[in-house]
Design a protein around this motif. Structure first.
Motif, PDB file in Angstrom:
ATOM      1  N   SER A  74       0.702  -1.233  -0.026  1.00 11.33           N
ATOM      2  CA  SER A  74       0.065  -0.046  -0.080  1.00 11.33           C
ATOM      3  C   SER A  74       0.800   1.297   0.031  1.00 11.33           C
ATOM      4  N   ALA A  75       1.847   1.183   0.633  1.00 12.54           N
ATOM      5  CA  ALA A  75       2.809   2.390   0.710  1.00 12.54           C
ATOM      6  C   ALA A  75       3.366   2.563  -0.424  1.00 12.54           C
ATOM      7  N   ALA A  76       3.739   1.491  -1.159  1.00 13.97           N
ATOM      8  CA  ALA A  76       4.605   1.797  -2.325  1.00 13.97           C
ATOM      9  C   ALA A  76       3.701   2.176  -3.589  1.00 13.97           C
ATOM     10  N   ALA A  77       2.308   1.728  -3.392  1.00 12.92           N
ATOM     11  CA  ALA A  77       1.468   2.062  -4.590  1.00 12.92           C
ATOM     12  C   ALA A  77       1.079   3.568  -4.127  1.00 12.92           C
ATOM     13  N   GLY A  78       0.884   3.767  -2.876  1.00 14.24           N
ATOM     14  CA  GLY A  78       0.569   5.303  -2.632  1.00 14.24           C
ATOM     15  C   GLY A  78       1.491   6.472  -2.716  1.00 14.24           C
ATOM     16  N   ALA A  79       3.073   6.034  -2.927  1.00 14.38           N
ATOM     17  CA  ALA A  79       4.044   6.735  -3.145  1.00 14.38           C
ATOM     18  C   ALA A  79       4.379   7.112  -4.644  1.00 14.38           C
ATOM     19  N   VAL A  80       3.788   6.302  -5.442  1.00 11.18           N
ATOM     20  CA  VAL A  80       4.247   6.396  -6.915  1.00 11.18           C
ATOM     21  C   VAL A  80       4.089   7.954  -7.263  1.00 11.18           C
ATOM     22  N   GLU A  81       4.959   8.378  -7.965  1.00 10.86           N
ATOM     23  CA  GLU A  81       4.973   9.887  -8.254  1.00 10.86           C
ATOM     24  C   GLU A  81       4.311  10.065  -9.534  1.00 10.86           C
ATOM     25  N   GLY A  82       3.283  10.551  -9.752  1.00 11.81           N
ATOM     26  CA  GLY A  82       2.576  10.669 -11.024  1.00 11.81           C
ATOM     27  C   GLY A  82       1.680   9.513 -11.226  1.00 11.81           C
ATOM     28  N   GLY A  83       1.433   9.026 -12.589  1.00 12.46           N
ATOM     29  CA  GLY A  83       0.756   7.912 -12.823  1.00 12.46           C
ATOM     30  C   GLY A  83       1.676   7.001 -12.950  1.00 12.46           C
ATOM     31  N   GLY A  84       1.292   5.587 -12.336  1.00 14.78           N
ATOM     32  CA  GLY A  84       2.065   4.300 -12.417  1.00 14.78           C
ATOM     33  C   GLY A  84       1.261   3.252 -11.611  1.00 14.78           C
ATOM     34  N   TRP A  85       1.829   2.271 -11.133  1.00 11.90           N
ATOM     35  CA  TRP A  85       1.737   1.009 -10.412  1.00 11.90           C
ATOM     36  C   TRP A  85       2.205   0.846  -9.299  1.00 11.90           C
ATOM     37  N   GLY A  86       1.603   0.123  -8.057  1.00 12.57           N
ATOM     38  CA  GLY A  86       2.001  -0.676  -7.186  1.00 12.57           C
ATOM     39  C   GLY A  86       2.037  -2.094  -7.662  1.00 12.57           C
ATOM     40  N   LEU A  87       3.230  -3.147  -7.520  1.00 11.15           N
ATOM     41  CA  LEU A  87       3.422  -4.063  -8.366  1.00 11.15           C
ATOM     42  C   LEU A  87       4.095  -5.164  -6.890  1.00 11.15           C
ATOM     43  N   LEU A  88       3.466  -6.336  -7.136  1.00  3.24           N
ATOM     44  CA  LEU A  88       4.200  -7.574  -6.541  1.00  3.24           C
ATOM     45  C   LEU A  88       4.634  -8.458  -7.551  1.00  3.24           C
ATOM     46  N   HIS A  89       5.996  -8.520  -7.669  1.00  2.00           N
ATOM     47  CA  HIS A  89       6.577  -9.373  -8.522  1.00  2.00           C
ATOM     48  C   HIS A  89       7.294 -10.566  -8.017  1.00  2.00           C
ATOM     49  N   TYR A  90       7.119 -11.542  -8.939  1.00  2.00           N
ATOM     50  CA  TYR A  90       7.936 -12.881  -8.798  1.00  2.00           C
ATOM     51  C   TYR A  90       9.318 -12.633  -9.463  1.00  2.00           C
ATOM     52  N   ARG A  91      10.564 -12.903  -8.583  1.00  2.00           N
ATOM     53  CA  ARG A  91      12.089 -12.889  -9.213  1.00  2.00           C
ATOM     54  C   ARG A  91      12.035 -14.304  -9.325  1.00  2.00           C
ATOM     55  N   PHE A  92      12.369 -14.741 -10.672  1.00  2.00           N
ATOM     56  CA  PHE A  92      12.709 -16.189 -10.810  1.00  2.00           C
ATOM     57  C   PHE A  92      14.065 -16.377 -10.676  1.00  2.00           C
ATOM     58  N   THR A  93      14.944 -15.528 -10.612  1.00  2.00           N
ATOM     59  CA  THR A  93      16.440 -15.798 -10.330  1.00  2.00           C
ATOM     60  C   THR A  93      16.907 -16.285  -8.981  1.00  2.00           C
ATOM     61  N   ASP A  94      15.915 -15.955  -7.931  1.00  2.00           N
ATOM     62  CA  ASP A  94      16.298 -16.254  -6.549  1.00  2.00           C
ATOM     63  C   ASP A  94      14.881 -16.792  -5.941  1.00  2.00           C
ATOM     64  N   ASP A  95      13.921 -17.047  -6.496  1.00  2.00           N
ATOM     65  CA  ASP A  95      12.567 -17.378  -5.919  1.00  2.00           C
ATOM     66  C   ASP A  95      12.249 -16.512  -4.766  1.00  2.00           C
ATOM     67  N   ARG A  96      11.987 -15.138  -5.176  1.00  2.00           N
ATOM     68  CA  ARG A  96      11.407 -14.008  -4.202  1.00  2.00           C
ATOM     69  C   ARG A  96      10.451 -13.361  -4.628  1.00  2.00           C
ATOM     70  N   LEU A  97       9.732 -12.954  -3.621  1.00  2.00           N
ATOM     71  CA  LEU A  97       8.477 -11.965  -4.049  1.00  2.00           C
ATOM     72  C   LEU A  97       9.258 -10.542  -3.620  1.00  2.00           C
ATOM     73  N   LEU A  98       8.669  -9.510  -4.502  1.00  2.00           N
ATOM     74  CA  LEU A  98       9.376  -8.293  -4.195  1.00  2.00           C
ATOM     75  C   LEU A  98       8.287  -7.348  -4.400  1.00  2.00           C
ATOM     76  N   VAL A  99       7.934  -6.242  -3.590  1.00  2.00           N
ATOM     77  CA  VAL A  99       7.060  -5.036  -3.838  1.00  2.00           C
ATOM     78  C   VAL A  99       7.751  -3.976  -4.591  1.00  2.00           C
ATOM     79  N   LEU A 100       7.282  -3.675  -5.893  1.00  2.00           N
ATOM     80  CA  LEU A 100       7.828  -2.675  -6.239  1.00  2.00           C
ATOM     81  C   LEU A 100       6.947  -1.697  -6.938  1.00  2.00           C
ATOM     82  N   GLN A 101       7.446  -0.672  -7.642  1.00  2.00           N
ATOM     83  CA  GLN A 101       6.632   0.607  -8.084  1.00  2.00           C
ATOM     84  C   GLN A 101       7.033   0.375  -9.695  1.00  2.00           C
TER      85      GLN A 101
END
Ligand code: MN
Length: 246
Positions: free
Chosen positions: A157-184
């Motif tokens: 929620s904080a990541a999505a709320g803090a996007v500057e201008g138009g954009g997205w809050g995202l949850l990614h799956y990183r396949f190189t090390d099997d991790r979930l990441l919160v990104l913008q």
């Protein structure tokens, strides 16, 4: 060398297939096809919504959904088709200034098409597929990578709320090390890392909420959790994890 090459091909091929299954066609491949000038270009089309325009009320109103899907998303689809045609022509003419211009446009429209296609799928009517919390392997992974579901939710929620201008809050799956990441993501494509793919996202462009929430983006994001389709997010996670061989 042979092993790493084989691993890369396996991951790239598998992830590309899984990515196509999650959302729209894999844009980079389409752009590459257009860029070489070989073969026919893909005609991108607007996917239909898996529910009615008013199905996400009261959290997302029907008018916002209809405009967002039929006008905004359709605009990215049209933009991507037109851009790929123009890009192919610029390639054919060896006009590298225009190639540069249309490459940027292709990333913008292609990003918009893929993210919106994913966005519709990771939502469902509240109380009827939407809301609640994840279960199974996805729930375990969220706990492992973020400490708890509540903690993950606060960071997302904080990541999505803090996007500057138009954009997205995202949850990614990183396949190189099997991790979930919160990104913008800003706009439809900026900040994209290359070793991970979104499995969940919330559109925080003003067109996604302004009719109902005006400037209260935070209230929109808090309410949006009531329509998250965790079963679909879990499918996205499982497909990518399997495709990556993790
Ligand atoms: Mn949008």
């Amino acid at each position: 060398m042979e092993n790493s090459r084989r691993d890369f091909l396996k991951i790239a091929g598998g992830v590309a297939a899984a990515s196509a299954a999650i959302g729209a066609p894999v844009t980079t491949i389409n752009v590459a096809a257009a860029a070489t000038g070989g073969g026919e270009r893909t005609t991108h089309t607007l996917p239909s919504l898996p529910y009615a325009y008013d199905a996400l009320e009261p959290y997302i109103d029907a008018q916002t959904m209809e405009l967002h899907h039929s006008a905004h998303h359709q605009g990215y689809v049209n933009g991507l088709n037109n851009t790929e045609e123009a890009l192919a022509e610029a390639r054919a003419n060896n006009d590298f200034e225009l190639v540069q211009h249309y490459s940027r446009q292709a990333a913008f429209h292609g990003g918009g098409h893929w993210l919106h296609s994913m966005f519709w799928q990771v939502m469902a009517p509240p109380g009827n597929g939407g809301g609640g919390e994840p279960s199974g392997a996805l729930a375990s992974k969220i706990e492992e990578d973020f400490g708890s579901f509540e903690n993950f939710r606060a960071h997302f929620s904080a990541a999505a709320g803090a996007v500057e201008g138009g954009g997205w809050g995202l949850l990614h799956y990183r396949f190189t090390d099997d991790r979930l990441l919160v990104l913008q993501a800003e706009s439809q494509h900026k900040f994209s890392p290359w070793d991970s793919i979104p499995i969940l996202g919330v559109d925080v462009w003003e067109h996604a909420y302004y009719l109902n929430y005006q400037n209260r983006r935070g209230a929109y994001i808090e309410n949006w959790w009531n329509v998250v389709n965790w079963s679909q997010v879990a499918d996205n996670f499982r497909m990518l994890r399997e495709a990556a061989g993790n």
